[in-house]
Motif scaffolding. Structure first.
Motif, PDB file in Angstrom:
ATOM      1  N   VAL A 185      39.199  39.458 -34.874  1.00 11.15           N
ATOM      2  CA  VAL A 185      40.443  39.977 -34.286  1.00 11.15           C
ATOM      3  C   VAL A 185      40.233  41.435 -33.872  1.00 11.15           C
ATOM      4  CG1 VAL A 185      42.866  40.570 -34.729  1.00 11.15           C
ATOM      5  CG2 VAL A 185      41.945  38.393 -35.565  1.00 11.15           C
ATOM      6  N   ALA A 186      39.611  42.220 -34.763  1.00 12.65           N
ATOM      7  CA  ALA A 186      39.387  43.648 -34.484  1.00 12.65           C
ATOM      8  C   ALA A 186      38.487  43.826 -33.259  1.00 12.65           C
ATOM      9  CB  ALA A 186      38.753  44.313 -35.709  1.00 12.65           C
ATOM     10  N   ALA A 187      37.415  43.028 -33.188  1.00 11.01           N
ATOM     11  CA  ALA A 187      36.483  43.149 -32.053  1.00 11.01           C
ATOM     12  C   ALA A 187      37.205  42.822 -30.745  1.00 11.01           C
ATOM     13  CB  ALA A 187      35.298  42.212 -32.261  1.00 11.01           C
ATOM     14  N   GLY A 188      37.993  41.762 -30.744  1.00 13.40           N
ATOM     15  CA  GLY A 188      38.723  41.357 -29.537  1.00 13.40           C
ATOM     16  C   GLY A 188      39.771  42.365 -29.140  1.00 13.40           C
ATOM     17  N   ARG A 189      40.511  42.852 -30.140  1.00 15.13           N
ATOM     18  CA  ARG A 189      41.589  43.798 -29.812  1.00 15.13           C
ATOM     19  C   ARG A 189      41.038  45.098 -29.259  1.00 15.13           C
ATOM     20  NH1 ARG A 189      46.134  45.012 -33.904  1.00 15.13           N
ATOM     21  NH2 ARG A 189      46.636  46.344 -32.125  1.00 15.13           N
ATOM     22  N   MET A 190      39.925  45.579 -29.792  1.00 21.92           N
ATOM     23  CA  MET A 190      39.340  46.831 -29.274  1.00 21.92           C
ATOM     24  C   MET A 190      39.029  46.694 -27.791  1.00 21.92           C
ATOM     25  SD  MET A 190      39.065  49.537 -31.064  1.00 21.92           S
ATOM     26  CE  MET A 190      37.658  50.558 -30.647  1.00 21.92           C
ATOM     27  N   ILE A 191      38.464  45.554 -27.420  1.00 21.23           N
ATOM     28  CA  ILE A 191      38.069  45.399 -26.021  1.00 21.23           C
ATOM     29  C   ILE A 191      39.288  45.095 -25.146  1.00 21.23           C
ATOM     30  CG2 ILE A 191      36.718  43.939 -24.456  1.00 21.23           C
ATOM     31  CD1 ILE A 191      34.510  44.002 -26.608  1.00 21.23           C
ATOM     32  N   LEU A 205      29.156  51.972 -31.664  1.00 16.99           N
ATOM     33  CA  LEU A 205      28.991  51.428 -33.015  1.00 16.99           C
ATOM     34  C   LEU A 205      27.556  51.002 -33.326  1.00 16.99           C
ATOM     35  CD1 LEU A 205      29.163  47.980 -32.902  1.00 16.99           C
ATOM     36  CD2 LEU A 205      31.473  48.580 -32.244  1.00 16.99           C
ATOM     37  N   ALA A 206      26.762  50.759 -32.268  1.00 21.30           N
ATOM     38  CA  ALA A 206      25.375  50.349 -32.523  1.00 21.30           C
ATOM     39  C   ALA A 206      24.474  51.572 -32.591  1.00 21.30           C
ATOM     40  CB  ALA A 206      24.901  49.387 -31.444  1.00 21.30           C
ATOM     41  N   THR A 207      24.639  52.387 -33.637  1.00 26.38           N
ATOM     42  CA  THR A 207      23.825  53.617 -33.742  1.00 26.38           C
ATOM     43  C   THR A 207      22.357  53.266 -34.002  1.00 26.38           C
ATOM     44  OG1 THR A 207      24.622  53.684 -35.996  1.00 26.38           O
ATOM     45  CG2 THR A 207      25.590  55.261 -34.490  1.00 26.38           C
ATOM     46  N   PRO A 208      21.438  54.045 -33.364  1.00 31.53           N
ATOM     47  CA  PRO A 208      20.009  53.753 -33.553  1.00 31.53           C
ATOM     48  C   PRO A 208      19.637  53.742 -35.038  1.00 31.53           C
ATOM     49  CG  PRO A 208      20.342  55.412 -31.841  1.00 31.53           C
ATOM     50  CD  PRO A 208      21.674  55.196 -32.489  1.00 31.53           C
ATOM     51  N   VAL A 235      32.975  47.815 -22.016  1.00 29.71           N
ATOM     52  CA  VAL A 235      32.488  47.133 -23.219  1.00 29.71           C
ATOM     53  C   VAL A 235      31.219  47.810 -23.739  1.00 29.71           C
ATOM     54  CG1 VAL A 235      31.576  44.928 -24.104  1.00 29.71           C
ATOM     55  CG2 VAL A 235      33.474  44.935 -22.458  1.00 29.71           C
ATOM     56  N   GLU A 236      30.318  48.179 -22.813  1.00 24.83           N
ATOM     57  CA  GLU A 236      29.036  48.773 -23.204  1.00 24.83           C
ATOM     58  C   GLU A 236      29.252  50.091 -23.960  1.00 24.83           C
ATOM     59  OE1 GLU A 236      29.824  47.642 -20.211  1.00 24.83           O
ATOM     60  OE2 GLU A 236      28.590  45.833 -20.253  1.00 24.83           O
ATOM     61  N   THR A 237      30.246  50.874 -23.511  1.00 27.23           N
ATOM     62  CA  THR A 237      30.524  52.151 -24.179  1.00 27.23           C
ATOM     63  C   THR A 237      31.024  51.912 -25.600  1.00 27.23           C
ATOM     64  OG1 THR A 237      31.183  52.970 -22.020  1.00 27.23           O
ATOM     65  CG2 THR A 237      31.803  54.328 -23.919  1.00 27.23           C
TER      66      THR A 237
END
Ligand SMILES: NC(=O)c1ccc[n+]([C@@H]2O[C@H](COP(=O)([O-])OP(=O)(O)OC[C@H]3O[C@@H](n4cnc5c(N)ncnc54)[C@H](OP(=O)(O)O)[C@@H]3O)[C@@H](O)[C@H]2O)c1
Length: 259
Positions: A195-201, A215-218, A208-210
């Motif tokens: 739900v959180a992933a969908g709502r953010m987008i 969240l995908a920190t190296p 989406v890439e930003t």
């Protein structure tokens, strides 16, 4: 009052009826066909039950078709359709051309709701975007109009993705359970993460890439898991699954569609 008839009252129709009642649509504004869950829902909610499908069409201005696709055209043929009426089909892969021929002179639209209609959370696609349908569909969640029927078929693949997302949620729950989380915690965490992933987008304006980049920190945990998924070709499998569904819906292989 615009009366809504349900022709074919099975799993999907029941979820839609639940959502419409939940949204405040009075039971008196609906009428149901006799087979499947029709009699039980009519009894439970005080909704009218049509004596037969001809009587249903005579009583309703908007008729929502939710039989299995193979039954759709036969179910609506020869029922005394009239000008000004609208047949709204939720039947996957059944074309406007087939339906229009069967219900002339009534108008026809196609929709693809999700069972989340029952909780007012269905992103319901529609083509064509008939203004008379908007207030009805908006009771079930976001209305997503498509510009043409080809686009509508492409968008219908999302109805399958909805099921795959639930499979992923189930996998997430099972993994957490196997690693010691309590059942309710595992279920809630897996579901609310999606739900959180969908709502953010859906609700934030950034590409989406930003959002993903933030969240995908190296060297972090998101990147760690993504590397495993990429190594196992998850993206290619996902694309192949979408193509298989579109091919089932349209009867055309990818090469033929782009020709
Ligand atoms: N389920 C979903 O999540 C979902 C989502 C989006 C779209 N859809 C679409 O919705 C449609 C229905 O799916 P479903 O899962 O709800 O199927 P379902 O549970 O099998 O319901 C179909 C119902 O239609 C009834 N029916 C068949 N012919 C009829 C007729 N001539 N008159 C009256 N009733 C008739 C069937 O009765 P009997 O049982 O007596 O045959 C059954 O109760 C499909 O076309 C599907 O593509 C489904």
């Amino acid at each position: 009052m615009t009366r809504i008839g349900f022709l074919g009252v099975g799993h999907l129709a029941e979820e839609m009826i639940t959502g419409l009642l939940r949204s405040g649509l009075p039971a008196g504004e609906m009428i149901l066909s006799r087979r499947g869950h029709g009699p039980e829902l009519a009894e439970r909610h005080g909704i009218a039950l049509a004596t037969d499908n001809g009587a249903l069409v005579a009583a309703a201005e908007i008729v929502l078709l939710a039989t299995r696709p193979a039954d759709a055209v036969a179910a609506v043929t020869g029922l005394g359709w009239r000008t000004g009426q609208i047949l709204v089909s939720a039947c996957a892969g059944v074309s406007l051309t087939e339906l229009r021929a069967a219900v002339r002179p009534a108008g026809v639209a196609r929709i693809m709701p999700l069972t989340a209609a029952s909780i007012g959370a269905s992103p319901t696609t529609v083509y064509p975007d008939l203004p008379a349908l908007r207030p009805l569909l908006a009771r079930l969640g976001a209305v997503i109009p498509l510009a043409d029927e080809t686009g509508f078929e492409t968008a219908t693949v999302s109805a399958a993705i909805y099921g795959w997302a639930q499979v992923l949620i189930g996998l997430g729950r099972d993994w957490s359970l196997a690693h010691g989380l309590a059942p309710e915690t595992a279920r809630q965490l897996a579901a609310e993460t999606f739900v959180a992933a969908g709502r953010m987008i859906a609700e934030r304006p950034e590409p989406v890439e930003t959002l993903l980049q933030s969240l995908a920190t190296p060297g972090g945990i998101t990147e760690c898991g993504l590397q495993v998924l990429e190594a196992r070709n998850v993206e290619a499998s996902w694309t192949a699954a979408c193509e298989a569904v579109l091919e089932k819906l349209t009867g055309a292989a990818p090469a033929a569609r782009s020709a």
